[in-house]
Design an enzyme around this catalytic site. Structure first.
Site, PDB file in Angstrom:
ATOM      1  N   GLU A   1      43.507  65.491  44.731  1.00  0.00           N
ATOM      2  CA  GLU A   1      44.118  64.723  45.820  1.00  0.00           C
ATOM      3  C   GLU A   1      44.955  65.614  46.730  1.00  0.00           C
ATOM      4  OE1 GLU A   1      42.509  62.165  46.120  1.00  0.00           O
ATOM      5  OE2 GLU A   1      43.673  60.426  45.492  1.00  0.00           O
TER       6      GLU A   1
ATOM      7  N   THR B   1      44.890  59.923  56.410  1.00  0.00           N
ATOM      8  CA  THR B   1      46.007  59.633  55.519  1.00  0.00           C
ATOM      9  C   THR B   1      47.289  60.282  56.039  1.00  0.00           C
ATOM     10  OG1 THR B   1      44.469  59.605  53.672  1.00  0.00           O
ATOM     11  CG2 THR B   1      46.792  59.747  53.132  1.00  0.00           C
TER      12      THR B   1
END
Lengths: 316, 316
Positions: A135, A188
């Site tokens: 991530e 994001t």
């Protein structure tokens, strides 16, 4: 055993009031991953299907996660002479950039599979840590919101990152999820930048009242309480502007019986929770009604909660 | 039935991370209240024992709460000719200003008792609303943090004030509470004024992660999880300065096995939760060790969670 086939599920992070702490795993969509243990040191991404994901390993979450695992494994390896490498084939059914945990599914899937191939030397929290390195590559932040539910299944709560403390909550068995993924780009990092660093104390109190009530609602299987607590007074009002017709979706879905819902992860997908498959299907119809007249491509998904998380089977 | 004897319990509000939303009821200490229905219109506070509470009804929480109930009752009264009044005798075992819900016990006790004497015309949420009017007189804010657990018993969560939405959470049966009440004055209004109106988003996320985990811990009867989630990164660091040796109390109590704890309400009482009566008693010993050398009078209390809340018996 040298080869393994893994199904790694899509996940929803930022479960309305549970921003940054509550997420859940879906049964559908899910990635298919073929992982092979080899004698060639290093990690080789052999093929990626159905996606334009970077073959460049330095930008791929599966590569980064597996690299973190392999580095740790080499420290605890009993037979130091043994050479270990992995070959990965990814079939990406979860679209990158959809906001339903595409990078997490790759990262979590490969570390879960590698652990099985190596004889389970690592526990769940360690696997989550490795997957978080994936991530970090994908989004710049080593968050666990998606990899935790992918690995643990069900609805998960991250109490703390330091130390990493994650709890699997109870999932009422009639909880279904309807998702619409408008094919627009929301990064994001951009979605995070527009958030405020300081928030009103009064808003924060409302939020943690809702978080407490949501958790109580899950344990009590009290769908009414779950519904009332699906309210986000802090993040949603800011991020909703990124998603066309967000409030129209939310209002119309609730009108026909959805418990509530919000932005999945940092968007652009929007999800709604329902009690039962019948209502979840009606929610998909409403999502279609709202989006079909627009000049925006979109996809919809429907799924129960995935209680097990990642599933695997041996190949040879 | 014209007279009723009521036991109304002390309560702890602001349960560490659950600031403004989570509270619980104690078995001990509790106020004794004698409430009589009369034919003399109005509310008469006949006597108050063991306390220097204001006899002036306009400053008394029991009076204000009962007045709110009576006003509502007169609107729904079937026999409009019937004259109704109440006479109250309060035996205050819960010291005013202690931070364990003294004003709430008076307010909640009288409205609970009056409802019984009138044949239960009001539901729980209505009783809480009346009792909140008592809190408005006592502290300036019509909060439900103490009156809700007093009336409902157990551990309560206020999800929302508008609409008023309160849930009774599950209470693990070995949960005990140890309390020290240093006899210093901390005014609720002062304790509220020193709080910040804006807080860091990162702190708020930690707090609601802990609130979610605390609720999960209660339902799972997972004392370890309860312990880890008893952390307040927002209010405690500011209010702790109001209470002598707060951190010493907290550290030493946890060292000998307390799950955790914090400031009760807005202080000055400090409470600690323990698994089982044995540890709770050891916690009281530690509290004594910390406070006995100081030039501060104090009292200690030990109690299990009071699952029922207010109890009553008929007099005649």
């Amino acid at each position: 055993m040298k080869g393994i086939k893994i199904f790694s599920p899509a996940t929803i992070a930022n479960l309305v009031c549970g921003f940054d702490v509550i997420g859940l795993a879906l049964d559908f969509p899910k990635d298919e991953i073929y992982l092979y243990k080899t004698n060639n040191p290093g990690i080789h991404i052999h093929r990626i299907y159905k996606s334009s994901l970077p073959n460049d390993p330095m930008k791929n979450s599966a590569f980064a996660a597996l690299q973190a695992l392999l580095k740790k494994y080499q420290k605890i390896q009993i037979n130091e002479e043994e050479k270990i490498g992995f070959k990965i084939e990814l079939i990406k059914n979860i679209r990158p950039g959809s906001g339903i945990g595409s990078s997490a599914a790759s990262a979590a899937g490969v570390v879960y599979g590698a652990n099985v191939l190596l004889g389970n030397p690592f526990n769940t929290i360690q696997l989550i840590r490795f997957a978080m390195e994936g991530e970090r590559i994908a989004s710049g932040i080593a968050h666990a919101d998606n990899v935790a539910p992918a690995i643990m299944g069900g609805v998960t709560l991250i109490r703390s990152y330091n130390p990493l403390d994650i709890t699997k909550l109870h999932s009422p068995n009639q909880l279904w999820v309807s998702i619409i993924h408008p094919q627009i780009e929301v990064k994001t990092s951009d979605a995070r930048e527009i958030l405020k660093q300081k928030i009103l104390m009064t808003d924060a109190i409302k939020q943690w009242g809702n978080v407490g009530a949501l958790v109580a609602g899950l344990y009590r299987e009290d769908y009414e309480l779950i519904s009332r607590s699906l309210e986000d007074v802090i993040v949603e009002p800011i991020r909703a502007i990124l998603i066309p017709y967000f409030y129209e979706l939310q209002i119309k879905c609730k009108e026909i019986g959805a418990l509530g819902g919000g932005i999945s992860g940092s968007g652009p997908s929007v999800f709604m929770l329902s009690k039962g498959n019948y209502t979840a299907k009606k929610v998909i119809e409403v999502m279609n009604q709202v989006y079909s007249p627009l000049q925006v491509d979109y996809k919809t998904y429907i799924s129960p909660i995935n209680l097990q998380g990642i599933k695997w089977s041996e190949i040879f």
